[in-house]
Design a protein around this motif. Structure first.
Motif, PDB file in Angstrom:
ATOM      1  N   ARG A 198       0.839  -1.200   0.000  1.00 21.27           N
ATOM      2  CA  ARG A 198       0.000   0.000   0.000  1.00 21.27           C
ATOM      3  C   ARG A 198       0.875   1.251   0.000  1.00 21.27           C
ATOM      4  O   ARG A 198       2.001   1.244   0.506  1.00 21.27           O
ATOM      5  CB  ARG A 198      -0.946   0.004   1.201  1.00 21.27           C
ATOM      6  N   LEU A 199       0.368   2.343  -0.545  1.00 16.62           N
ATOM      7  CA  LEU A 199       1.127   3.586  -0.650  1.00 16.62           C
ATOM      8  C   LEU A 199       1.613   4.061   0.705  1.00 16.62           C
ATOM      9  O   LEU A 199       2.779   4.467   0.856  1.00 16.62           O
ATOM     10  CB  LEU A 199       0.263   4.670  -1.309  1.00 16.62           C
ATOM     11  N   GLU A 200       0.758   4.004   1.708  1.00 17.45           N
ATOM     12  CA  GLU A 200       1.141   4.441   3.041  1.00 17.45           C
ATOM     13  C   GLU A 200       2.344   3.649   3.559  1.00 17.45           C
ATOM     14  O   GLU A 200       3.250   4.184   4.178  1.00 17.45           O
ATOM     15  CB  GLU A 200      -0.045   4.280   3.997  1.00 17.45           C
ATOM     16  N   GLY A 201       2.324   2.352   3.265  1.00 19.49           N
ATOM     17  CA  GLY A 201       3.434   1.504   3.683  1.00 19.49           C
ATOM     18  C   GLY A 201       4.715   1.830   2.940  1.00 19.49           C
ATOM     19  O   GLY A 201       5.813   1.810   3.521  1.00 19.49           O
ATOM     20  N   GLN A 202       4.619   2.092   1.643  1.00 21.54           N
ATOM     21  CA  GLN A 202       5.800   2.474   0.872  1.00 21.54           C
ATOM     22  C   GLN A 202       6.430   3.743   1.438  1.00 21.54           C
ATOM     23  O   GLN A 202       7.656   3.827   1.616  1.00 21.54           O
ATOM     24  CB  GLN A 202       5.416   2.683  -0.595  1.00 21.54           C
ATOM     25  N   GLU A 203       5.592   4.735   1.717  1.00 25.64           N
ATOM     26  CA  GLU A 203       6.105   6.007   2.237  1.00 25.64           C
ATOM     27  C   GLU A 203       6.718   5.824   3.620  1.00 25.64           C
ATOM     28  O   GLU A 203       7.722   6.464   3.946  1.00 25.64           O
ATOM     29  CB  GLU A 203       4.982   7.040   2.271  1.00 25.64           C
ATOM     30  N   GLU A 204       6.150   4.950   4.425  1.00 25.85           N
ATOM     31  CA  GLU A 204       6.712   4.690   5.753  1.00 25.85           C
ATOM     32  C   GLU A 204       8.089   4.052   5.645  1.00 25.85           C
ATOM     33  O   GLU A 204       8.997   4.373   6.405  1.00 25.85           O
ATOM     34  CB  GLU A 204       5.771   3.779   6.544  1.00 25.85           C
ATOM     35  N   VAL A 205       8.258   3.139   4.701  1.00 22.27           N
ATOM     36  CA  VAL A 205       9.553   2.481   4.503  1.00 22.27           C
ATOM     37  C   VAL A 205      10.614   3.489   4.096  1.00 22.27           C
ATOM     38  O   VAL A 205      11.742   3.481   4.610  1.00 22.27           O
ATOM     39  CB  VAL A 205       9.432   1.369   3.443  1.00 22.27           C
ATOM     40  N   PRO A 235      10.058  15.021   3.346  1.00 21.84           N
ATOM     41  CA  PRO A 235      10.117  14.119   4.496  1.00 21.84           C
ATOM     42  C   PRO A 235       8.751  14.029   5.171  1.00 21.84           C
ATOM     43  O   PRO A 235       7.970  14.984   5.152  1.00 21.84           O
ATOM     44  CB  PRO A 235      11.153  14.776   5.411  1.00 21.84           C
ATOM     45  N   LEU A 236       8.438  12.885   5.776  1.00 20.47           N
ATOM     46  CA  LEU A 236       7.143  12.693   6.428  1.00 20.47           C
ATOM     47  C   LEU A 236       6.972  13.583   7.653  1.00 20.47           C
ATOM     48  O   LEU A 236       5.867  13.709   8.172  1.00 20.47           O
ATOM     49  CB  LEU A 236       6.964  11.220   6.808  1.00 20.47           C
ATOM     50  N   SER A 237       8.050  14.225   8.084  1.00 18.40           N
ATOM     51  CA  SER A 237       7.948  15.177   9.191  1.00 18.40           C
ATOM     52  C   SER A 237       7.394  16.516   8.723  1.00 18.40           C
ATOM     53  O   SER A 237       7.090  17.388   9.540  1.00 18.40           O
ATOM     54  CB  SER A 237       9.317  15.386   9.837  1.00 18.40           C
ATOM     55  N   ALA A 274      13.313  20.100   2.386  1.00 12.91           N
ATOM     56  CA  ALA A 274      13.196  20.411   3.809  1.00 12.91           C
ATOM     57  C   ALA A 274      14.016  19.408   4.614  1.00 12.91           C
ATOM     58  O   ALA A 274      14.049  18.210   4.306  1.00 12.91           O
ATOM     59  CB  ALA A 274      11.736  20.367   4.239  1.00 12.91           C
ATOM     60  N   GLU A 275      14.679  19.882   5.647  1.00 15.80           N
ATOM     61  CA  GLU A 275      15.480  19.005   6.488  1.00 15.80           C
ATOM     62  C   GLU A 275      14.549  18.114   7.313  1.00 15.80           C
ATOM     63  O   GLU A 275      13.625  18.599   7.965  1.00 15.80           O
ATOM     64  CB  GLU A 275      16.370  19.822   7.424  1.00 15.80           C
ATOM     65  N   PRO A 276      14.743  16.798   7.302  1.00 12.93           N
ATOM     66  CA  PRO A 276      13.878  15.916   8.087  1.00 12.93           C
ATOM     67  C   PRO A 276      13.969  16.222   9.582  1.00 12.93           C
ATOM     68  O   PRO A 276      15.063  16.491  10.105  1.00 12.93           O
ATOM     69  CB  PRO A 276      14.436  14.516   7.780  1.00 12.93           C
ATOM     70  N   ASP A 277      12.837  16.197  10.254  1.00  3.24           N
ATOM     71  CA  ASP A 277      12.781  16.357  11.703  1.00  3.24           C
ATOM     72  C   ASP A 277      12.512  14.988  12.305  1.00  3.24           C
ATOM     73  O   ASP A 277      11.379  14.505  12.313  1.00  3.24           O
ATOM     74  CB  ASP A 277      11.669  17.349  12.081  1.00  3.24           C
ATOM     75  N   PHE A 278      13.557  14.350  12.801  1.00  2.00           N
ATOM     76  CA  PHE A 278      13.434  12.976  13.263  1.00  2.00           C
ATOM     77  C   PHE A 278      12.754  12.854  14.625  1.00  2.00           C
ATOM     78  O   PHE A 278      12.465  11.743  15.077  1.00  2.00           O
ATOM     79  CB  PHE A 278      14.805  12.309  13.288  1.00  2.00           C
ATOM     80  N   SER A 279      12.505  14.001  15.275  1.00  3.45           N
ATOM     81  CA  SER A 279      11.795  13.963  16.556  1.00  3.45           C
ATOM     82  C   SER A 279      10.299  14.235  16.395  1.00  3.45           C
ATOM     83  O   SER A 279       9.521  14.054  17.339  1.00  3.45           O
ATOM     84  CB  SER A 279      12.393  14.988  17.523  1.00  3.45           C
ATOM     85  N   ALA A 280       9.884  14.674  15.190  1.00  2.00           N
ATOM     86  CA  ALA A 280       8.477  15.013  14.956  1.00  2.00           C
ATOM     87  C   ALA A 280       7.594  13.772  15.098  1.00  2.00           C
ATOM     88  O   ALA A 280       7.993  12.661  14.738  1.00  2.00           O
ATOM     89  CB  ALA A 280       8.310  15.625  13.567  1.00  2.00           C
ATOM     90  N   LYS A 281       6.378  14.003  15.641  1.00  2.00           N
ATOM     91  CA  LYS A 281       5.439  12.902  15.845  1.00  2.00           C
ATOM     92  C   LYS A 281       4.111  13.187  15.173  1.00  2.00           C
ATOM     93  O   LYS A 281       3.718  14.340  15.011  1.00  2.00           O
ATOM     94  CB  LYS A 281       5.236  12.645  17.336  1.00  2.00           C
ATOM     95  N   THR A 282       3.449  12.114  14.790  1.00  2.00           N
ATOM     96  CA  THR A 282       2.109  12.184  14.216  1.00  2.00           C
ATOM     97  C   THR A 282       1.229  11.189  14.951  1.00  2.00           C
ATOM     98  O   THR A 282       1.479   9.971  14.892  1.00  2.00           O
ATOM     99  CB  THR A 282       2.127  11.855  12.711  1.00  2.00           C
ATOM    100  N   LEU A 330       6.348   8.417  15.882  1.00  2.00           N
ATOM    101  CA  LEU A 330       7.326   9.176  15.115  1.00  2.00           C
ATOM    102  C   LEU A 330       6.844   9.331  13.677  1.00  2.00           C
ATOM    103  O   LEU A 330       6.423   8.355  13.043  1.00  2.00           O
ATOM    104  CB  LEU A 330       8.686   8.471  15.129  1.00  2.00           C
ATOM    105  N   ALA A 331       6.906  10.551  13.150  1.00  2.00           N
ATOM    106  CA  ALA A 331       6.493  10.788  11.766  1.00  2.00           C
ATOM    107  C   ALA A 331       7.395  10.029  10.802  1.00  2.00           C
ATOM    108  O   ALA A 331       6.935   9.500   9.790  1.00  2.00           O
ATOM    109  CB  ALA A 331       6.526  12.287  11.466  1.00  2.00           C
ATOM    110  N   ILE A 332       8.669   9.992  11.111  1.00  2.00           N
ATOM    111  CA  ILE A 332       9.643   9.219  10.324  1.00  2.00           C
ATOM    112  C   ILE A 332      10.064   8.044  11.183  1.00  2.00           C
ATOM    113  O   ILE A 332      10.747   8.216  12.201  1.00  2.00           O
ATOM    114  CB  ILE A 332      10.853  10.072   9.927  1.00  2.00           C
ATOM    115  N   ALA A 333       9.644   6.852  10.806  1.00  2.00           N
ATOM    116  CA  ALA A 333       9.872   5.655  11.622  1.00  2.00           C
ATOM    117  C   ALA A 333      11.353   5.413  11.888  1.00  2.00           C
ATOM    118  O   ALA A 333      12.223   5.847  11.117  1.00  2.00           O
ATOM    119  CB  ALA A 333       9.251   4.442  10.932  1.00  2.00           C
ATOM    120  N   GLU A 334      11.627   4.705  12.963  1.00  2.00           N
ATOM    121  CA  GLU A 334      13.017   4.395  13.310  1.00  2.00           C
ATOM    122  C   GLU A 334      13.685   3.520  12.259  1.00  2.00           C
ATOM    123  O   GLU A 334      14.905   3.497  12.150  1.00  2.00           O
ATOM    124  CB  GLU A 334      13.066   3.709  14.677  1.00  2.00           C
TER     125      GLU A 334
END
Length: 419
Positions: free
Chosen positions: A286-293, A303-305, A311-319, A323-327
């Protein structure tokens, strides 16, 4: 696959190498004044075949040169009964041929049709009339060349400490026929016939001294090396190489790309990896899964943040508490912040090599990165062992090469190695 990439030189007139008798005024007149496929003196576009990148220079072309549309990469092994003189003369003849082809010329003194009708032509002829099409030829030396039993080339004590076979990484499924090699040639151009012609003729010149070990055709660049190029997409449909080092970033190039020691000063180190993509599995995700990967949006590439592509990714941002950008997101694990600031200059290409017996497409990314020390790549690749992308890719080929500095007028490839 990593999300950090890089470039070199701009199109110009013609490189002249008097010592090898290659001053071709007529050919030069046809190339001077053309930049990026456009005539410098007017507004009318010309055939992109007129784009010429000089072969000679401080650094080899094909590193920071704006990434071309097509690639043909070849790995060679020296023959068992060859020695130092064979290697030197091979480099001399390759230098002569590369300079001629880079300006759109033919190999040898008589080319494809100018010699005796009773003898094989100097040039194979399939690129006659096409022009240079921005051809660059980049040459490298593998660790195995320095590690031959008996040191037949007299260079064992000149092996750079950085040039060692890459370790086996998590999830590697390497195939020996498409890994390693004593020598390599990276041919890039904006016409597929031009790159095939280049490798074909260099291979023919090498006959009796070196033979092809493996090759890879690539198309559709997966990186950008100049601000004028848009970020391309890989076969998973995502923009690749957003954070690549660019040609005009002299500070980054000096810090992360150019070697500075001994005969390698001004050179670099090339890592080549054949990364097979499990296309069918990815296409059912699924598209959501692709973007998460990946950690980026598939459309804009931001970036998903939040934010746009650059834009510089914000690795601390949450949704929603997560985490908006998974570990395990690729963009997180490949980012310089996670790897001690390490950056790579990338020039990868897509490839498609038919299909298997199940009808599955044999396709993927031919990953190419330049760095001043291959340990930079090792650092990033080790970080990717928990990458969610590993479910969809397989590293099946691996090689590392020392890329000597550029050829100066009157010199031949890697000349400083033998002095």
């Amino acid at each position: 696959m990593t999300t950090s990439d890089t470039t070199e030189g701009s199109p110009s007139g013609v490189s002249r190498r008097g010592a090898l008798g290659l001053a071709a005024a007529a050919a030069a007149a046809g190339a001077v004044g053309y930049v990026g496929g456009r005539q410098s003196g007017g507004d009318e576009p010309v055939d992109e075949g007129q784009t010429v990148y000089p072969f000679c220079g401080e650094h080899q072309a094909g590193i920071t040169t704006p990434v071309q549309k097509h690639l043909y990469f070849a790995s060679f092994d020296m023959m068992d009964d060859t020695g130092r003189d064979d290697l030197i003369t091979l480099f001399q003849e390759w230098t002569d041929a590369a300079e001629r082809m880079a300006r759109g010329g033919e190999v040898g003194q008589t080319g494809a049709i100018g010699g005796s009708p009773l003898a094989p032509p100097d040039d194979t002829g399939e690129a006659m009339g096409l022009g240079a099409h921005g051809l660059t030829l980049t040459f490298g030396l593998g660790p195995s060349l320095f590690e031959r039993d008996g040191d037949p080339f007299g260079i064992a004590d000149r092996q750079p400490p950085e040039l060692r076979t890459l370790p086996l990484f998590a999830f590697d499924l390497l195939e020996d026929p498409i890994s390693g090699g004593d020598l390599c040639v990276q041919a890039c151009a904006d016409d597929p016939q031009v790159v095939v012609h280049a490798i074909r003729n260099l291979s023919r010149i090498a006959a009796g001294r070196a033979h092809v070990r493996w090759t890879q055709l690539g198309y559709g660049r997966t990186s950008r090396t100049s601000t004028e190029q848009q970020t391309p997409r890989n076969l998973f449909g995502f923009k690749d190489g957003t954070a690549n080092i660019l040609a005009d970033d002299a500070e980054a190039l000096e810090k992360w790309v150019w070697a500075s020691d001994g005969w390698m000063a001004g050179g670099s180190y090339l890592v080549a990896r054949t990364i097979q993509m499990t296309i069918e599995i990815w296409d059912r995700t699924r598209l959501e899964g692709q973007e998460e990967v990946i950690g980026r949006t598939k459309g804009e590439g931001g970036p998903l943040s939040g934010g746009t592509e650059f834009a510089e990714p914000d690795f601390s941002a949450k949704t929603g508490g997560d985490l908006a950008i998974a570990e395990t997101a690729h963009v997180r694990l490949a980012h310089p912040d996670v790897n001690g600031g390490v950056r790579l200059l990338r020039r990868g290409y897509n490839y498609v090599d038919g299909n298997n017996d199940l009808g599955q497409i044999n396709a993927g990314l031919f990953f190419l990165s330049f760095q001043r020390d291959p340990e930079q790549f090792v650092t990033v690749q080790n970080s990717l062992k928990t990458d969610g992308l590993n479910e969809y890719i397989r590293h099946i080929g691996s090689a590392v090469f020392a890329i000597p500095p550029g050829v100066r007028d009157g010199e031949y490839l890697a000349q400083a190695l033998f002095e």
